[in-house]
Design a protein around this motif. Structure first.
Motif, PDB file in Angstrom:
ATOM      1  N   ALA A   1      -6.528  -2.963  24.637  1.00 58.96           N
ATOM      2  CA  ALA A   1      -5.371  -3.588  25.411  1.00 58.96           C
ATOM      3  C   ALA A   1      -4.242  -3.182  24.984  1.00 58.96           C
ATOM      4  N   ARG A   2      -3.982  -3.168  23.753  1.00 61.07           N
ATOM      5  CA  ARG A   2      -2.530  -2.672  23.226  1.00 61.07           C
ATOM      6  C   ARG A   2      -2.448  -1.184  23.281  1.00 61.07           C
ATOM      7  N   GLY A   3      -3.420  -0.564  23.662  1.00 59.38           N
ATOM      8  CA  GLY A   3      -3.361   1.187  23.665  1.00 59.38           C
ATOM      9  C   GLY A   3      -3.234   1.665  22.285  1.00 59.38           C
ATOM     10  N   VAL A   4      -3.731   1.310  21.478  1.00 60.28           N
ATOM     11  CA  VAL A   4      -3.930   1.863  20.082  1.00 60.28           C
ATOM     12  C   VAL A   4      -5.346   2.578  19.716  1.00 60.28           C
ATOM     13  N   THR A   5      -5.036   3.976  19.927  1.00 61.12           N
ATOM     14  CA  THR A   5      -6.394   4.973  19.705  1.00 61.12           C
ATOM     15  C   THR A   5      -6.548   5.385  18.230  1.00 61.12           C
ATOM     16  N   GLY A   6      -7.423   5.954  17.949  1.00 60.36           N
ATOM     17  CA  GLY A   6      -7.987   6.538  16.796  1.00 60.36           C
ATOM     18  C   GLY A   6      -8.381   5.687  15.723  1.00 60.36           C
ATOM     19  N   VAL A   7      -9.037   4.371  16.136  1.00 58.35           N
ATOM     20  CA  VAL A   7      -9.355   3.483  14.903  1.00 58.35           C
ATOM     21  C   VAL A   7     -10.625   3.416  15.266  1.00 58.35           C
ATOM     22  N   ASP A   8     -11.359   3.530  14.435  1.00 61.86           N
ATOM     23  CA  ASP A   8     -13.010   3.260  14.730  1.00 61.86           C
ATOM     24  C   ASP A   8     -13.416   1.923  13.772  1.00 61.86           C
ATOM     25  N   VAL A   9     -13.904   1.066  14.805  1.00 66.83           N
ATOM     26  CA  VAL A   9     -14.480  -0.181  14.329  1.00 66.83           C
ATOM     27  C   VAL A   9     -15.866  -0.534  14.377  1.00 66.83           C
ATOM     28  N   GLN A  10     -16.383  -0.885  13.180  1.00 63.04           N
ATOM     29  CA  GLN A  10     -17.840  -1.169  12.964  1.00 63.04           C
ATOM     30  C   GLN A  10     -17.964  -2.463  12.508  1.00 63.04           C
ATOM     31  N   VAL A  11     -19.635  -2.900  12.697  1.00 62.58           N
ATOM     32  CA  VAL A  11     -19.768  -3.887  11.718  1.00 62.58           C
ATOM     33  C   VAL A  11     -20.371  -3.529  10.451  1.00 62.58           C
ATOM     34  N   GLY A  12     -19.992  -4.071   9.349  1.00 64.71           N
ATOM     35  CA  GLY A  12     -20.292  -3.731   8.096  1.00 64.71           C
ATOM     36  C   GLY A  12     -20.110  -4.831   7.058  1.00 64.71           C
ATOM     37  N   ASP A  13     -20.575  -4.699   6.027  1.00 67.61           N
ATOM     38  CA  ASP A  13     -20.432  -5.332   4.810  1.00 67.61           C
ATOM     39  C   ASP A  13     -19.390  -4.785   3.757  1.00 67.61           C
ATOM     40  N   VAL A  14     -18.824  -5.513   3.129  1.00 69.06           N
ATOM     41  CA  VAL A  14     -17.930  -4.994   1.808  1.00 69.06           C
ATOM     42  C   VAL A  14     -18.787  -4.559   0.789  1.00 69.06           C
ATOM     43  N   GLU A  15     -20.006  -5.415   0.767  1.00 69.37           N
ATOM     44  CA  GLU A  15     -20.773  -5.431  -0.389  1.00 69.37           C
ATOM     45  C   GLU A  15     -21.894  -4.291  -0.206  1.00 69.37           C
ATOM     46  N   ALA A  16     -21.784  -3.716   0.933  1.00 73.07           N
ATOM     47  CA  ALA A  16     -22.880  -2.598   1.157  1.00 73.07           C
ATOM     48  C   ALA A  16     -22.174  -1.413   2.198  1.00 73.07           C
TER      49      ALA A  16
ATOM     50  N   LEU B   1       0.918  -1.165   0.082  1.00 74.38           N
ATOM     51  CA  LEU B   1       0.238  -0.027   0.028  1.00 74.38           C
ATOM     52  C   LEU B   1       0.854   1.339  -0.068  1.00 74.38           C
ATOM     53  N   ALA B   2       2.079   1.328   0.908  1.00 75.39           N
ATOM     54  CA  ALA B   2       2.746   2.441   0.995  1.00 75.39           C
ATOM     55  C   ALA B   2       2.024   3.661   1.339  1.00 75.39           C
ATOM     56  N   PRO B   3       1.310   3.724   2.433  1.00 78.81           N
ATOM     57  CA  PRO B   3       0.354   4.781   2.799  1.00 78.81           C
ATOM     58  C   PRO B   3       1.231   6.262   3.232  1.00 78.81           C
ATOM     59  N   ALA B   4       0.593   7.432   3.066  1.00 76.59           N
ATOM     60  CA  ALA B   4       0.917   8.515   3.351  1.00 76.59           C
ATOM     61  C   ALA B   4       0.462   8.719   4.772  1.00 76.59           C
ATOM     62  N   PRO B   5       1.137   9.508   5.658  1.00 72.86           N
ATOM     63  CA  PRO B   5       1.056   9.462   7.145  1.00 72.86           C
ATOM     64  C   PRO B   5      -0.475  10.148   7.281  1.00 72.86           C
ATOM     65  N   ASP B   6      -1.223  11.004   6.558  1.00 74.60           N
ATOM     66  CA  ASP B   6      -2.151  11.602   6.757  1.00 74.60           C
ATOM     67  C   ASP B   6      -3.667  10.762   6.364  1.00 74.60           C
ATOM     68  N   TRP B   7      -3.405   9.813   5.439  1.00 73.21           N
ATOM     69  CA  TRP B   7      -4.515   9.008   4.811  1.00 73.21           C
ATOM     70  C   TRP B   7      -5.603   8.613   5.710  1.00 73.21           C
ATOM     71  N   HIS B   8      -6.886   8.485   5.278  1.00 72.74           N
ATOM     72  CA  HIS B   8      -7.941   7.803   5.974  1.00 72.74           C
ATOM     73  C   HIS B   8      -8.048   6.447   5.146  1.00 72.74           C
ATOM     74  N   VAL B   9      -7.526   5.338   6.032  1.00 70.47           N
ATOM     75  CA  VAL B   9      -7.682   4.074   5.314  1.00 70.47           C
ATOM     76  C   VAL B   9      -8.895   3.283   6.012  1.00 70.47           C
TER      77      VAL B   9
ATOM     78  N   PRO C   1       0.365   8.701  11.487  1.00 70.64           N
ATOM     79  CA  PRO C   1       0.405   9.634  12.621  1.00 70.64           C
ATOM     80  C   PRO C   1      -0.569  10.601  12.678  1.00 70.64           C
ATOM     81  N   THR C   2      -0.702  11.118  11.544  1.00 68.73           N
ATOM     82  CA  THR C   2      -1.954  12.116  11.395  1.00 68.73           C
ATOM     83  C   THR C   2      -3.116  11.614  10.729  1.00 68.73           C
ATOM     84  N   GLY C   3      -3.058  10.373  10.351  1.00 64.93           N
ATOM     85  CA  GLY C   3      -4.216   9.763   9.555  1.00 64.93           C
ATOM     86  C   GLY C   3      -5.357   9.250  10.442  1.00 64.93           C
ATOM     87  N   ARG C   4      -6.064   8.236   9.773  1.00 64.37           N
ATOM     88  CA  ARG C   4      -7.063   7.545  10.677  1.00 64.37           C
ATOM     89  C   ARG C   4      -7.355   6.204  10.000  1.00 64.37           C
ATOM     90  N   ILE C   5      -7.919   5.287  10.701  1.00 56.54           N
ATOM     91  CA  ILE C   5      -8.206   4.023  10.201  1.00 56.54           C
ATOM     92  C   ILE C   5      -9.874   3.782  10.661  1.00 56.54           C
TER      93      ILE C   5
END
Ligand SMILES: C[S@@+](CC[C@H](N)C(=O)[O-])C[C@H]1O[C@@H](n2cnc3c(N)ncnc32)[C@H](O)[C@@H]1O
Length: 277
Positions: free
Chosen positions: A90-105, A40-48, A67-71
């Motif tokens: 538990a691993r102290g990772v912040t800034g990640v939004d996790v949702q139930v979702g379907d790739v097809e919708a 992928l080679a992401p840029a630091p501010d991407w929304h992935v 560092p300035t992006g989000r997931i």
């Protein structure tokens, strides 16, 4: 089986697998996730947006690169989402939004993501073209899709997976159990065709062999319960499972080296493509 039934079956398998998913201690999905993030080679501010995030192999590999992006991570199976949220805390990772979702919708606005990742997910889609078009829709023009799929079985291991077959409730073709697959993702040309048809350009496909090492037959067995193969074991009644375990582990033992360790080769294709503008 209809598309919705097929998806409900997949969601059920991964919901049941979630508590122990990828928790065997054998580096496995993390190996593919690291290679995918390199692709992928992401840029630091991407929304992935990571689709089919499971227990977060890609999320954990990606987070330090943004560092300035989000997931935003989505998964079809609610227990997988709950487990990933707990893992992140538990691993102290912040800034990640996790949702139930379907790739097809996908529940995201058009053009709202810089990149979409999908590690070992797309072969599960009953409507692959529909899923790829959804991904294309949520990507900005020029945004990046990076995904991985298995390239085929390790020939030395076919007897191991075939040893399951007599014990299965329904017949399965030789080799099919070893790796999940999709007919439209079975060669680099097939991949290019289906990805381009969904509105992507600049499709690059690379292939890497990953040798995954297990310390012992017992560790392989424990690992086999921590991946999708769990559904195969769990689908057998106990007396049958006991017979299957003996037959399968006997074949694994044949592959053991002098120190008892065993190596299974996973050939993986990594794909990078750009959302056409
Ligand atoms: C083999 S796991 C891979 C998990 C993760 N990407 C990793 O590399 O560890 C596949 C995941 O895709 C999810 N999945 C399957 N179909 C999906 C769909 N239509 N939409 C979202 N997630 C899906 C499953 O619930 C499961 O967690």
């Amino acid at each position: 089986m209809g598309n919705e039934q097929a998806k409900a079956r997949i969601a059920g398998v991964f919901a049941a697998a979630a508590p122990s998913y990828d928790q065997s201690g054998v580096p496995f999905f993390a190996v593919f996730a690291k290679a995918l993030v390199d692709t992928l080679a992401p840029a630091p501010d991407w929304h992935v947006v990571d689709v089919g995030s499971g227990r977060g192999a890609v999320v954990f590999a990606l987070a330090p690169h943004l560092p300035t992006g989000r997931i935003t991570a989505i998964d079809l199976a609610a227990p997988m989402v709950q487990a990933l949220r707990a893992d992140l805390e538990a691993r102290g990772v912040t800034g990640v939004d996790v949702q139930v979702g379907d790739v097809e919708a996908l529940n995201f606005d058009d053009g709202s993501a810089d990149a979409v990742t999908a590690s070992m997910v797309l072969f599960f889609l009953p409507d692959l073209d529909g899923g790829l078009r959804q991904i294309r829709r949520v990507l900005k023009p020029g945004g990046v899709l990076a995904f991985s799929v298995f390239a085929g079985p390790d020939p030395a291991w076919i007897p191991v997976y075939d040893a399951f077959v007599p014990y299965l409730p329904a017949p399965v073709r030789s080799g099919d159990l070893s790796r999940p697959s999709h007919q439209d993702l079975s060669s680099p040309d097939d991949i290019r065709q289906v990805v381009e048809a969904a509105g992507f350009s600049g499709v690059e496909v690379s292939e890497v062999n990953h040798d995954i090492r297990f310390e012992s037959v017992e560790q392989w067995h424990a690992w086999s319960w921590s991946i999708g193969l769990r559904g195969v074991w769990a689908g057998m009644d106990e007396p049958v499972r006991e017979q299957a375990r003996a037959a399968v582990l006997d074949e694994v033992q044949r592959l053991a080296q002098a120190d008892g360790s065993i190596v299974e080769r996973f050939a993986v294709r990594y794909v990078r493509a750009l959302a056409a503008s």
